[in-house]
Each structure stands twice: as structure tokens, then as C-alpha cells.
Design an enzyme around this catalytic site. Structure first.
Site, PDB file in Angstrom:
ATOM      1  N   SER A   1       1.430 -20.723 -20.663  1.00 12.13           N
ATOM      2  CA  SER A   1       2.289 -21.271 -19.619  1.00 12.13           C
ATOM      3  C   SER A   1       3.745 -21.282 -20.110  1.00 12.13           C
ATOM      4  CB  SER A   1       1.806 -22.672 -19.232  1.00 12.13           C
ATOM      5  OG  SER A   1       2.416 -23.097 -18.044  1.00 12.13           O
TER       6      SER A   1
ATOM      7  N   HIS B   1      -5.393 -21.680 -14.316  1.00 16.14           N
ATOM      8  CA  HIS B   1      -4.282 -21.706 -15.265  1.00 16.14           C
ATOM      9  C   HIS B   1      -4.727 -22.096 -16.676  1.00 16.14           C
ATOM     10  CE1 HIS B   1      -0.127 -21.680 -16.411  1.00 16.14           C
ATOM     11  NE2 HIS B   1      -0.103 -22.965 -16.718  1.00 16.14           N
TER      12      HIS B   1
ATOM     13  N   ASP C   1      -5.343 -18.243 -11.130  1.00 16.30           N
ATOM     14  CA  ASP C   1      -4.226 -19.108 -11.500  1.00 16.30           C
ATOM     15  C   ASP C   1      -3.264 -19.241 -10.326  1.00 16.30           C
ATOM     16  OD1 ASP C   1      -2.152 -20.481 -12.686  1.00 16.30           O
ATOM     17  OD2 ASP C   1      -2.003 -19.181 -14.432  1.00 16.30           O
TER      18      ASP C   1
END
Length: 755
Positions: free
Chosen positions: A610, A730, A698
Site C-alpha cells: 500500500s 487489499h 482490491d
């Protein structure tokens, strides 16, 4: 051509299998006090754990019970009662206030082509006494069992249950749907009366009064045409099945379900519980106009505390309606509600206020304010996803919470009248502490360190003023994993990298080193910045870093400026400076440990997910001589292209330093600024081989971000590989994806660092 198997592949799979078997402790519940024939008191402690089952490729849940003998001031004896047992198909469970009943939401696989069913069951101490098929009743959609909206709350009278489900959607037909011919049969002939179509009040008089009715849903409406493909918004990452939640009540004796009316249509209700005297329901309502933004890990969405009266359906606002609130908790005496509060929009995670609403005076007070800068020995501020489900002490004056304190996590008791705070873990071992529950001043907590999987701890909360004397007892003692040493170091950025408005900020890093093995003297280094960016690595158990350390790598977990636990000024310093301040902090930390520690500077790699992937991609572009391999999971690589596809478009503008308004499109200069702060800007300078791992589902950082980077690297001849995980979002937390991801990461690092 068959790919060659790495000579260490079998060794690594065995290492992962060993470490992944350590279970995680998820929840705890204390049973009622019982008295022995000799006058002593004891209670049962029910705990739930989760564990990766690699053979079944799933996370399993299991329970374990303990007995705690105490005298009200200290724990006399404690120990396990029986062995572990697996929990299957249980979505939610909650014991009644007396501890005599338990409600369980169960999922039951459908037979043949039937869809999965949900049953709400009531158990007493000896047997199952009720089983209600919610799917067959068809009053609502699926019950929400997430921790964002979901709840399962007993009325104080223990006659009703409150929960949150998805609103029932009308069945839709095609314009060309074939219809059965009319046979002239009357409704009465079919056993159906005209009066059945009238709206009905489904339910029973509300608990706690002699009259009034819960509001119910009416009968099915006419089937609309042309509605088959209407788009329903959802609440984003991990909440894709949640669109329009509704509050529902089960009348246990009457076996009837009611959907509460009176909730304003612009709100999505959740986190509900019964008001004192069971006269109504208190809930958090999130605004979903003009459209829903992602809610997971975003406690900055406009929301407020509400009360809906069950007799008249009147909905009353209890808190300010210009803030973001969550985690309301009612005191044992029914007089006060504490909850957490943030500003709307801005950084998704930030330092929160603790607020308190007095049920009888209708007054709201601030118990704890936002802390600008963290100071050693002082309360660091509140940085937690939620308050414990049961957080009140028996005196209905003090509450318990855990919060990040720089790179640790500690437990504090808060006096809601004076606002004073006391650490209950200051004298305990350094690491990560979390409150699981407190009941009748019996406190249950979880503790872990980077080298030690979770332990179960219990204590009796001392009287007010003596909390620092808390004595912790270990119920489940996990030995440390051998071969791992760790420590926390603090760094100060150089004067030229100080923030002009928020000067004097420092930051931390946790360094894990192998303490045995062939590389222990001079190990290669894996650098791991966290995601968020407003989150934090606390000194707790983490599977990937522990496994890498056991492989022979040193692991550097960097809490750059902008991380939680260091004060609100640190959080506020990062928006507008992503791609520079956070990147320079990580690079400073890497250069410092390479100077001060015996590490192999020729074998340094990056691993991040991320925003951690955002930083990793920036670092291999901005400092290509430092890093020799890179592994990224669902990375942000182009903020400008992400803004139109993510469930959190506000994040893209806020972290770039731009204002977000849902009805305003970025102008050309703002698009340019988002691109300017993105790691794709430096792709021409990348030389380190890159492994990308992407979750197909995601919604937060859509996989097209990673694909964009993959194509850019391929076009420039940079060695790269992409792993695509269907059914994963995610977090890439599916057991199979997590295990495969570790093996590919480990082998990639070994290959390209020439270990």
C-alpha cells in the site's frame, strides 16, 4: 522448460509452516461469578483464537476456556479448563448480561442449489432453546457481522436481540419476463387473503414498557421492471456487501423479527445497542450522501450518535453532526456513553478525542483532547481502531483502552470525570498490549513482541488511585521464537529536512536481527516502511518480519514522521509532503543503521504494501544505488490515475496536500501535483528487480496501479515479476495468498541479494 526449484525452498516452506501455526488471540468473554462450597469466587473465561490451516487453505477459529479464582482484589488461581475446540460457521455470538443465555448467528450451507442460510440461535447453559431461520423469514438481507456496522446486542431484560442487516431489496424483472397465464383463481382460493398485503406491524411491545410497538417492514411491493441492473453503492474495501444497513430486532418469545423505522434515509446505521430501560436504540449513523466513500480504516467519515425511540419512532441527535464518531460504549449504571471522535476528512487516521454523553443531563463533555506532541511519561493520545467492546470499570467512572505510544502499544485506565490517565503496562515488559475485555474489574489482555507470539494475560483492576499496582498473570504463555533479537531506535531528521510548521519531530524504527545462524554477524537488510501512511508498527508479533529474521535477514520497520503514536503534529506534518518527507525519513534511517550496525550494505532490499509500496517504489527510484531488490504488495504508484478508481479518492488529494470536495474535479495543476508526488515519476531510474503482488478484488488500491508499474518496468528492461491473487483484496490476507506471497518474496530476495 521446467523452472528449477531453489535449494532452500523446502527449508523455507517448513519455516513458514512452523511460524504460521502460532495462533492469534481475537476475543475474550468472562462468565458470571460463581461461589465454591468454601466461599471462594471463580468465573470462566471464554477465549477465541484464529490460526492459519495451510492444508485446508483457510483461517480456522477455535475456542479455549479457563477458570479464574479470585477474591475481588487479586487472582488466587487460574488455569485452562479442557482442550481447544474448533468453531465452525459461527458469524457472531454474544452472552446475555446475566451470562445465562448466549446468542449465536450461524451460517448454514444451502442444499444443492440453495443459497447459504443464516440462523439466529439462542442457547442456555444446557442446550439450544431457539433456532430462527432468518433467511426463510425474508424480512431483510444478510446480517452484517463486520466490526464496522455489525452488532449483536441483548436488551437489558434479555427478551430481545438487536442486530444490523442489509435492507431487503425488491425483486426485479426484465421488461420481457415471461409471466404465467392468469387462471382466474382468487386470492382466497390460493390461501392468501387480501388483508395479507396490508402493511403490518411485525414484532411485539418493546422491552421495558407495557405498550408501544416496534416498527416493522411491510409486505412485498409489486415487482418493478427494468431494475435488474441498477447499481447499488457499497462502503468499499472489505464492505462490498454493505450498501443500506438497517436495524433489526428479534423478539425471542414471540419469534418475530422487526426492522426499525424512523432512521433518516441519508444515514447508514451501525454499532447499535439498547438504551437504558430498553426504551430505544442508540446507534452511529454515517452520512452516505452525495455518495459512499470507503469506510474501512477511515474513521474520518461524517457520522454522529443517534437515539431512536421505539414507541414513536422519533430519531434524536445525541452528538455534534459535523464530526466523525464511532465506538460508543454504555456505562454499567446506564448513565453515560463514551465514544471516540475525529474531524471529518483530512488524514484517515489521526489522534482522536474521547467524548462522553450523560444520558440524563443530555450534556456532552470532552474527557481527553487531541495530543499535539507525544512526551515520554505523559499520555500519548488515542490512536486506536475502536474501544474494547466492554471497556468500563465496575465503578462506571473509569474506562480501559489501549493505544500506540510511539513504537509500542500500552494499556491505560482513564478517569472520565477528571481526565487523568494511568498506564497499566508501564512496569510490564516492552511490546504490544491490547485490552480484550473488562468485566467486574477482571481485566483480560493480549501481549506480544516481535520475537514472541501472543500471550493471554489477566489482572484485577485496582481501586482508583492505585492502578499503577496492577499485577498481570499469564494464562497462556508462549515461549519466544529463538534466533530473533530486536530493539527500538529513535532518529531526528537533519535541520534541512525539518518541517517548517511542525519542527522538532522525531521518529522511530524497530530493528530485528538474527541472533544465530551463518549471517548473524553481518546479515543482509530488508527495509519495511508501513502503509497508511498514518498507521504504525508497534513492537508486536508479525509473521513476515519474524520469518525473514529467522531466514537470516535483519529487518528494519520504519515509523517515519506521519505515523500514529507520536502526536497529532506528526500526523499533520505529512499531507502535502508524501514522496519527500516520508521517503527521506526512511532513507535516513537506512543510512544510519548501515553506519552504526554490522549489516551488509551491499545486500539491502525493500518490502512494502500500500503506502509502504508507494515508499518502496519511490526509494528504488530516488536512491537506486542503495537497494538491490524490491517486493511490493498492492502499491500506490500513480496518485493521479488512482483518484478515479479507488474507494478513497479523498486520500489522493489529502495526502498530496490538496483540498477534497466531492463535487469538485481536480484542475490541471492538481493533476500535475498528484503525478509529481508519485513514484512512477522516477521509474526511469529504477534498476532493482521488482516483484509485484496484486489482489484482484482490491478496492482501495486497485490492481491497475500495480499493472501500470509492471508495464513501465518491463518497457525499460527492469527484471520484474507479477503475482495476481484472485479472491483477495487489499490486505492479501487469504491463507493461500499469504503463504504463496511469503515463499515468492523469500525466494526473490535470496535470488537477487545473492544470499
Amino acid at each position: 522448460r521446467v523452472p528449477q526449484v531453489h535449494p532452500r525452498a523446502e527449508e523455507l516452506s517448513e519455516l513458514y509452516r512452523e511460524l504460521s501455526q502460532h495462533p492469534g488471540l481475537s476475543s475474550a468473554c468472562l462468565g458470571p461469578d460463581l461461589t465454591t462450597q468454601y466461599g471462594g469466587k471463580y468465573c470462566s473465561l471464554y477465549t477465541e483464537w484464529s490460526q492459519r490451516d495451510l492444508a485446508r487453505a483457510e483461517n480456522i477459529k477455535f475456542c479455549r476456556q479457563y477458570l479464574i479464582f479470585h477474591d475481588g482484589a487479586s487472582i488466587v488461581y487460574s488455569g485452562p479448563a479442557g482442550t481447544c475446540s474448533e468453531i465452525k460457521d459461527e458469524l457472531l455470538s454474544r452472552e446475555s448480561p446475566s451470562g445465562m443465555l448466549k446468542a449465536v448467528l450461524q451460517k448454514v450451507p444451502g442444499k444443492e442449489k440453495e443459497k447459504e442460510k443464516q440462523f439466529l440461535e439462542i442457547w442456555d447453559q444446557n442446550r439450544k432453546v431457539k433456532s430462527i431461520d432468518l433467511t426463510a423469514l425474508d424480512k431483510h438481507g444478510s446480517v452484517h457481522n463486520d466490526d464496522q456496522f455489525g452488532c449483536l446486542a441483548w436488551s437489558h431484560s434479555e427478551t430481545h436481540l438487536l442486530y444490523v442487516a442489509e435492507k431487503k431489496r425488491p425483486k426485479a424483472e426484465s421488461f420481457f419476463q415471461s409471466k404465467a397465464p392468469e387462471l382466474g383463481t382468487s386470492d382466497e382460493d390460493m390461501g392468501h387473503s387480501k388483508k395479507d398485503d396490508a402493511p403490518v406491524k411485525v414484532g411485539s411491545p418493546h422491552p421495558g414498557s407495557g405498550g408501544g410497538w416496534l416498527c416493522g417492514c411491510g409486505a412485498d411491493q409489486a415487482v418493478p421492471q427494468g431494475e435488474q441492473f441498477v447499481y447499488y453503492e457499497d462502503w468499499g474495501e472489505t464492505l462490498t456487501t454493505c450498501s443500506v444497513p438497517v436495524l433489526c430486532v428479534l423478539d425471542i418469545e414471540g419469534n418475530s423479527i422487526s426492522v426499525l423505522e424512523g432512521i433518516p434515509e441519508h444515514l447508514s446505521p451501525g454499532q447499535a445497542f439498547w438504551s437504558p430501560e430498553d426504551t430505544g436504540v442508540v446507534f452511529v449513523g454515517w452520512w452516505h450522501e452525495p455518495f459512499r466513500l470507503g469506510l474501512r480504516h477511515c474513521p474520518n467519515r461524517r457520522s454522529a450518535l443517534f437515539y431512536v425511540d421505539l414507541t414513536g419512532g422519533r430519531c434524536e441527535l445525541l452528538s455534534e453532526d459535523t464530526r466523525a464518531v464511532w465506538s460508543p460504549r454504555l456505562s454499567p449504571d446506564g448513565c453515560r456513553i463514551v465514544y471516540l471522535e475525529n474531524n471529518v476528512l483530512g488524514p484517515h487516521q489521526q489522534c482522536s478525542r474521547l467524548r462522553m454523553y450523560d444520558w440524563y443531563t443530555k450534556q456532552t463533555s470532552t474527557v481527553l483532547e487531541v495530543v499535539p506532541q507525544q512526551a515520554w511519561g505523559a499520555f500519548p493520545g488515542i490512536y486506536c481502531g475502536a474501544l474494547p467492546g466492554m471497556c468500563w470499570a465496575a465503578d462506571s467512572r473509569r474506562i480501559l483502552l489501549d493505544t500506540a505510544q510511539r513504537s509500542q502499544q500500552d494499556v491505560f485506565v482513564v478517569d472520565t470525570v477528571t481526565g487523568t490517565t494511568t498506564s497499566l503496562t508501564a512496569d510490564g515488559p516492552q511490546g504490544s498490549w491490547s485490552v480484550l475485555t473488562i468485566d467486574r474489574d477482571l481485566l483480560v489482555a493480549r501481549f506480544s513482541t516481535p520475537s514472541c507470539p501472543p500471550k493471554l494475560k489477566v489482572a484485577v483492576l485496582p481501586a482508583a488511585g492505585h492502578e499503577a499496582q496492577t499485577q498481570w498473570i499469564c494464562l497462556w504463555d508462549t515461549p519466544p521464537v529463538p534466533g530473533i533479537s530486536w530493539g527500538i531506535r529513535t532518529l531526528q531528521p537533519p535541520p534541512e529536512q525539518e518541517h517548517p510548521q511542525y519542527g522538532g519531530l522525531d521518529f522511530d524504527a524497530i530493528l530485528m536481527r538474527p541472533s544465530e545462524g551463518p549471517t548473524a554477524q553481518k546479515p543482509p537488510l530488508v527495509v519495511m516502511p508501513h502503509g497508511g501512511p498514518h498507521s504504525v508498527f508497534t513492537a508486536g508479533w508479525m509473521l513476515y518480519p519474524a520469518a525473514l529474521c529467522r531466514m537470516g535477514f535483519a529487518v528494519l520497520l520504519v515509523n517515519y514522521r506521519g505515523s500514529l503514536g507520536f502526536g497529532q503534529d506528526s500526523v499533520a506534518s505529512l499531507p502535502g509532503n508524501v514522496g519527500t518527507q516520508d521517503v527521506h525519513d526512511v532513507q535516513l534511517c537506512v543510512e544510519r543503521v548501515l553506519q552504526e550496525e554490522t549489516l551488509d550494505a551491499s545486500r539491502v532490499a525493500l518490502v512494502g504494501g500500500s503506502h509502504g509500496g508507494f515508499l518502496a517504489c519511490h526509494l528504488i527510484g530516488q536512491f537506486p544505488d542503495t537497494y538491490h531488490a524490491c517486493v511490493v504488495r498492492n502499491p500506490v504508484v500513480n496518485v493521479a490515475s488512482m483518484v478515479a478508481t479507488t474507494d478513497i479518492p479523498d486520500w489522493c488529494l489529502t495526502e498530496t496536500g490538496l483540498p477534497y470536495k466531492p463535487d469538485v474535479l481536480p484542475d490541471p495543476a492538481q493533476w500535475t501535483e498528484m503525478l509529481h508526488k508519485s513514484p512512477i515519476r522516477y521509474v526511469d531510474r529504477v534498476r532493482a528487480p521488482v516483484l509485484l503482488m496484486l489482489g484482484e478484488d482490491d478496492r482501495r488500491v486497485p490492481p491497475k496501479q500495480g499493472l501500470e508499474y509492471y508495464r513501465a518496468l518491463k518497457a525499460r528492461g527492469v527484471p520484474t515479476r507479477l503475482l495476481w491473487y484472485p479472491g483477495n483484496n487489499h490486505a492479501l490476507a487469504g491463507v493461500e495468498a499469504e503463504a504463496d506471497g511469503f515463499m515468492n518474496m523469500a525466494l526473490w530476495l535470496l535470488k537477487h541479494l545473492q544470499c
